[in-house]
Motif scaffolding. Sequence first.
Motif, PDB file in Angstrom:
ATOM      1  N   TYR A  73     119.566 131.564  44.539  1.00  0.00           N
ATOM      2  CA  TYR A  73     118.772 130.866  43.523  1.00  0.00           C
ATOM      3  C   TYR A  73     119.560 129.749  42.840  1.00  0.00           C
ATOM      4  O   TYR A  73     119.524 129.595  41.627  1.00  0.00           O
ATOM      5  CB  TYR A  73     118.220 131.863  42.489  1.00  0.00           C
ATOM      6  N   ARG A  74     120.244 128.957  43.645  1.00  0.00           N
ATOM      7  CA  ARG A  74     120.945 127.782  43.098  1.00  0.00           C
ATOM      8  C   ARG A  74     120.105 126.540  43.374  1.00  0.00           C
ATOM      9  O   ARG A  74     119.563 126.371  44.472  1.00  0.00           O
ATOM     10  CB  ARG A  74     122.322 127.609  43.723  1.00  0.00           C
ATOM     11  N   ALA A  75     119.989 125.677  42.359  1.00  0.00           N
ATOM     12  CA  ALA A  75     119.284 124.404  42.504  1.00  0.00           C
ATOM     13  C   ALA A  75     120.300 123.276  42.572  1.00  0.00           C
ATOM     14  O   ALA A  75     121.290 123.276  41.845  1.00  0.00           O
ATOM     15  CB  ALA A  75     118.338 124.193  41.326  1.00  0.00           C
ATOM     16  N   ASP A  76     120.052 122.308  43.451  1.00  0.00           N
ATOM     17  CA  ASP A  76     120.919 121.146  43.596  1.00  0.00           C
ATOM     18  C   ASP A  76     120.062 119.915  43.839  1.00  0.00           C
ATOM     19  O   ASP A  76     118.844 120.029  44.095  1.00  0.00           O
ATOM     20  CB  ASP A  76     121.916 121.365  44.748  1.00  0.00           C
ATOM     21  N   PRO A  77     120.658 118.710  43.815  1.00  0.00           N
ATOM     22  CA  PRO A  77     119.891 117.493  44.083  1.00  0.00           C
ATOM     23  C   PRO A  77     119.315 117.497  45.498  1.00  0.00           C
ATOM     24  O   PRO A  77     119.835 118.186  46.386  1.00  0.00           O
ATOM     25  CB  PRO A  77     120.929 116.374  43.908  1.00  0.00           C
ATOM     26  N   PRO A  78     118.261 116.724  45.751  1.00  0.00           N
ATOM     27  CA  PRO A  78     117.561 116.776  47.041  1.00  0.00           C
ATOM     28  C   PRO A  78     118.411 116.389  48.245  1.00  0.00           C
ATOM     29  O   PRO A  78     118.110 116.789  49.367  1.00  0.00           O
ATOM     30  CB  PRO A  78     116.387 115.806  46.847  1.00  0.00           C
ATOM     31  N   SER A  79     119.478 115.613  48.027  1.00  0.00           N
ATOM     32  CA  SER A  79     120.328 115.210  49.154  1.00  0.00           C
ATOM     33  C   SER A  79     121.050 116.398  49.784  1.00  0.00           C
ATOM     34  O   SER A  79     121.602 116.282  50.880  1.00  0.00           O
ATOM     35  CB  SER A  79     121.360 114.172  48.692  1.00  0.00           C
ATOM     36  N   ASP A 102     107.640 129.556  39.474  1.00  0.00           N
ATOM     37  CA  ASP A 102     108.251 130.874  39.351  1.00  0.00           C
ATOM     38  C   ASP A 102     109.324 130.854  38.261  1.00  0.00           C
ATOM     39  O   ASP A 102     110.089 129.901  38.140  1.00  0.00           O
ATOM     40  CB  ASP A 102     108.874 131.244  40.703  1.00  0.00           C
ATOM     41  N   ARG A 103     109.379 131.916  37.469  1.00  0.00           N
ATOM     42  CA  ARG A 103     110.304 131.965  36.326  1.00  0.00           C
ATOM     43  C   ARG A 103     111.762 131.835  36.765  1.00  0.00           C
ATOM     44  O   ARG A 103     112.571 131.210  36.097  1.00  0.00           O
ATOM     45  CB  ARG A 103     110.094 133.278  35.565  1.00  0.00           C
ATOM     46  N   LYS A 104     112.089 132.419  37.937  1.00  0.00           N
ATOM     47  CA  LYS A 104     113.476 132.343  38.415  1.00  0.00           C
ATOM     48  C   LYS A 104     113.844 130.916  38.837  1.00  0.00           C
ATOM     49  O   LYS A 104     114.965 130.473  38.619  1.00  0.00           O
ATOM     50  CB  LYS A 104     113.676 133.323  39.579  1.00  0.00           C
ATOM     51  N   ILE A 105     112.888 130.203  39.443  1.00  0.00           N
ATOM     52  CA  ILE A 105     113.156 128.810  39.832  1.00  0.00           C
ATOM     53  C   ILE A 105     113.280 127.940  38.585  1.00  0.00           C
ATOM     54  O   ILE A 105     114.145 127.067  38.501  1.00  0.00           O
ATOM     55  CB  ILE A 105     112.045 128.290  40.775  1.00  0.00           C
ATOM     56  N   TYR A 106     112.401 128.178  37.610  1.00  0.00           N
ATOM     57  CA  TYR A 106     112.480 127.462  36.320  1.00  0.00           C
ATOM     58  C   TYR A 106     113.870 127.640  35.707  1.00  0.00           C
ATOM     59  O   TYR A 106     114.510 126.664  35.279  1.00  0.00           O
ATOM     60  CB  TYR A 106     111.396 128.002  35.382  1.00  0.00           C
ATOM     61  N   ALA A 107     114.373 128.885  35.678  1.00  0.00           N
ATOM     62  CA  ALA A 107     115.693 129.162  35.111  1.00  0.00           C
ATOM     63  C   ALA A 107     116.792 128.508  35.936  1.00  0.00           C
ATOM     64  O   ALA A 107     117.789 128.004  35.383  1.00  0.00           O
ATOM     65  CB  ALA A 107     115.926 130.671  35.026  1.00  0.00           C
ATOM     66  N   ALA A 108     116.615 128.485  37.266  1.00  0.00           N
ATOM     67  CA  ALA A 108     117.630 127.877  38.141  1.00  0.00           C
ATOM     68  C   ALA A 108     117.748 126.383  37.890  1.00  0.00           C
ATOM     69  O   ALA A 108     118.858 125.828  37.882  1.00  0.00           O
ATOM     70  CB  ALA A 108     117.271 128.136  39.599  1.00  0.00           C
TER      71      ALA A 108
END
Length: 531
Positions: A73-79, A102-108
């Motif tokens: 569940y880590r979010a990073d830039p689209p590249s 999703d709440r987890k994606i929102y938090a990520a």
Amino acid sequence: MSFIELENVTKTFGGVEILKNLNITINEGSVLGILGRSGAGKSVLINMLRGMKEYKPDNGKIIFNIAFCPKCYRADPPSKVGQKCSCGGEFEAERVDLWDTDRKIYAAVRKRISIMLQRTFALYEDDTVIDNVLKSISGHDEEESTYMAIDLLEMTQMTHRITHIARDLSGGEKQRVVLARQIAKEPMIFLADEPTGTLDPKTAELIHHALLEGVKEKGTTMIITSHWPEVMRKLSDYVIWLERGEIIDEGNPEEVVARFLEQVPLPEKKEEFVTGGPIIEMEDVKKHYYSIERGVIKAVDGITLTIGEGEIFGIVGLSGAGKTTLSRILYGLTEPSSGNISAKLGDDWIDMTQSGPLGRGRIKPYLGILHQEYSLYPHRTVLGNLTEAISLELPAEFAKMKAIYTLKVVGFDEEYAASLLNKYPDELSGGERHRVALAQVLIKEPNIIILDEPTGTMDPITRVQVTDSIIKARDELSQTFVIISHDMDFVLDVCDRAALMRGGKILKIGDPKDIVEDLTPTEKKEMLTEE
């Protein structure tokens, strides 16, 4: 590559549209500048992008095109789409509606956003500078984290304070540590809401350089708000100009800034003022602190000063010069280590070093102060903050009339001032809260008013209005103003005389123009925005 997309975003507070049908696209690695005067909606937009729940759009969408690792569940830039995550998973493309996901994606997503707010010195006050930065670093071993912290403090030019306790720092120094902490989080998006609005030009330049080096040049996507055109020129790739929640201009920073500046009026020319005799006298005033780490700190070091009745007197200096400590001594909040301070009330001189009803307690009701780190009562309306909250008991209709009049004095037009009365502080922009705090001081009609950095969060148009209102208040109400500031341009416009302060000492007293002429070219660059 499109990173953030705003689609028809509208936000209303108290029945008033603060943002109106905004459509904005922010590309990965770019810097979007949001220019506009106080109340334009800049801070609301920043908090909306930050994901603060009370700023959820009433209509429209805020889309984040991200690379997302479903394993950790880590979010990073689209590249980063298609690349391996440090957990061993693979980043997948996700199109996320921040306010409907999703709440987890929102938090990520929120976890990967750093923000630097105006007038916020949120640090661990009892920890050292380096420990404050280390607490923001994660995912690195101890040695690597230490080197990262040192590099960031070098970037923000705070290595000379690396072992100092945070509470001992000046406001400008705290702001630079806050910046180091936010960069240390290695965000995918950096939000900066008026990051240098309250700082002297020298410290502001340090912050700008650190934002360039630590954020922009590293390819981090940044959204920065400001009412200062120079910030837009130096940091932005693209600028939008907000006016009461609407985009009224956008494009190349130089071109948009030029059109914005055409709207800034010149202040009224002030006439030479003759005082009514001394009202404040200080003689050899000192305030020394002692700490194990730094030894003797001479915050105020032998100040002798006379201020005349009805005078607008400026005390000018860079961050850490001792200006705020001197203002607290003048008001009686900080006891001097030694020296004499007297203030005139009627025909009597009051010893400000003596506590109790026969000492400074006698004159306190006739003194007003606006602190650099002011605050309003969050659960009271603007009207409540201007009346009941400060024990100003007035008949209801008269209280409303007086509140509107005072809000007009600090730069609001009558219709807008009336619309503010039933709003709460968190519904106002930073600049609007600042002006309400100034009105809270002025409404009690004190004899002597101390203003500590009164223009910090104000746009150029509002600064001119406040300049004119201070002169008007002095002329109509015979009030005396002591203005603590790093803004030499403002002091030139409003003050009759000024003192240049550095290292706890006053170096020169005189006409503000004479002080400017006495500065070296380097000093002029640090204290005058046009240099």
